[in-house]
Design a protein around this motif. Structure first.
Motif, mmCIF file in Angstrom:
data_model
loop_
_atom_site.group_PDB
_atom_site.id
_atom_site.type_symbol
_atom_site.label_atom_id
_atom_site.label_comp_id
_atom_site.label_asym_id
_atom_site.label_seq_id
_atom_site.Cartn_x
_atom_site.Cartn_y
_atom_site.Cartn_z
ATOM 1 N N ALA A 138 38.251 50.914 42.424
ATOM 2 C CA ALA A 138 38.554 50.056 41.277
ATOM 3 C C ALA A 138 39.456 48.898 41.693
ATOM 4 O O ALA A 138 39.286 47.765 41.227
ATOM 5 C CB ALA A 138 39.221 50.874 40.173
ATOM 6 N N SER A 139 40.402 49.182 42.576
ATOM 7 C CA SER A 139 41.292 48.125 43.061
ATOM 8 C C SER A 139 40.516 47.098 43.879
ATOM 9 O O SER A 139 40.750 45.886 43.762
ATOM 10 C CB SER A 139 42.415 48.727 43.907
ATOM 11 O OG SER A 139 43.241 49.559 43.128
ATOM 12 N N SER A 182 38.496 44.945 41.484
ATOM 13 C CA SER A 182 39.370 44.027 40.749
ATOM 14 C C SER A 182 39.811 42.872 41.653
ATOM 15 O O SER A 182 39.826 41.707 41.238
ATOM 16 C CB SER A 182 40.596 44.776 40.224
ATOM 17 O OG SER A 182 40.220 45.774 39.308
ATOM 18 N N PHE A 192 47.403 44.753 44.790
ATOM 19 C CA PHE A 192 46.263 45.660 44.907
ATOM 20 C C PHE A 192 46.465 46.708 45.994
ATOM 21 O O PHE A 192 45.532 47.435 46.339
ATOM 22 C CB PHE A 192 44.993 44.852 45.191
ATOM 23 C CG PHE A 192 44.620 43.908 44.087
ATOM 24 C CD1 PHE A 192 43.830 44.323 43.032
ATOM 25 C CD2 PHE A 192 45.088 42.595 44.093
ATOM 26 C CE1 PHE A 192 43.497 43.457 42.005
ATOM 27 C CE2 PHE A 192 44.761 41.719 43.067
ATOM 28 C CZ PHE A 192 43.976 42.155 42.020
#
Length: 204
Positions: A4-5, A8, A131
């Motif tokens: 997910a990081s 993103s 992140f």
């Protein structure tokens, strides 16, 4: 590092890379020479590879924490952009014109533009850390930093190569439009260089 990081960061990084700036101006000018697109893009990516190495080694923080060093870097980068932009304005590239420099110089110019750009360094300082995962069960921070840096380099390569190829394809048969676009790119380099110079000197 969580997927997910990564996603993103990829979304945010693509947004930032797609904002026109000095890199765009240089690759558009190079795109009008056809075969030089890859050399120009490779040079730009090499400059960001330097930023990645500095960030992964922890040297980027040291540079950002030294006002004198950061000022010297900014002045050098701004001065180079001013010199390069003025050269583009004086001799705008158009399809079919004689080459002005060999491939190695095209590569080195691209590396200098991105490598001397303090905004690139600050990108690694302000965006990447958001992140990173600091928990012990994840990869070491330098490895995560290098991975995000490589992802940024891949985004730059994809976007800038597309911009250069499209510039060549759309303007190859339009010398007048090509000259106008090149001059606009040169003016953009001058404007960005002047802005960086004034912005940094104003903080002294």
């Amino acid at each position: 590092m969580e997927s997910a990081s990564l996603l993103s960061f990829l979304a945010l990084d693509l947004l930032l890379v797609c904002v026109p700036g000095a890199d765009w101006a240089y690759v558009i000018a190079a795109g009008l020479r056809g075969r030089r697109v890859t050399g120009a893009v490779a040079g730009l990516v090499a400059g960001y590879a330097l930023h990645t190495v500095l960030a992964a080694a922890g040297l980027a923080v040291l540079v950002a924490g030294s006002p004198r060093l950061l000022t010297a870097l900014t002045v050098a980068g701004a001065g180079y952009l001013l010199w390069l932009g003025w050269g583009v304005l004086r001799r705008p590239a158009v399809p079919g014109t004689a080459a002005e420099a060999d491939d190695s110089r095209v590569f080195l110019r691209g590396a200098a533009i991105s490598g001397l750009n303090p905004k690139g360094l600050l990108l690694y300082l302000s965006v990447l850390p958001q992140f990173l995962t600091l928990r012990g069960d994840h990869l070491p921070v330098p490895v995560q930093t290098a991975a995000l840096g490589l992802l940024h380099m891949a985004c730059c390569a994809a976007v800038y190569l597309s911009v250069g190829v499209l510039a060549h394809a759309l303007l190859a048969a339009r010398p007048a439009a090509a000259r106008a676009v090149t001059r606009t790119s040169g003016a953009a380099m001058l404007g960005i260089g002047a802005f960086l110079l004034v912005e940094r000197l104003a903080t002294l």
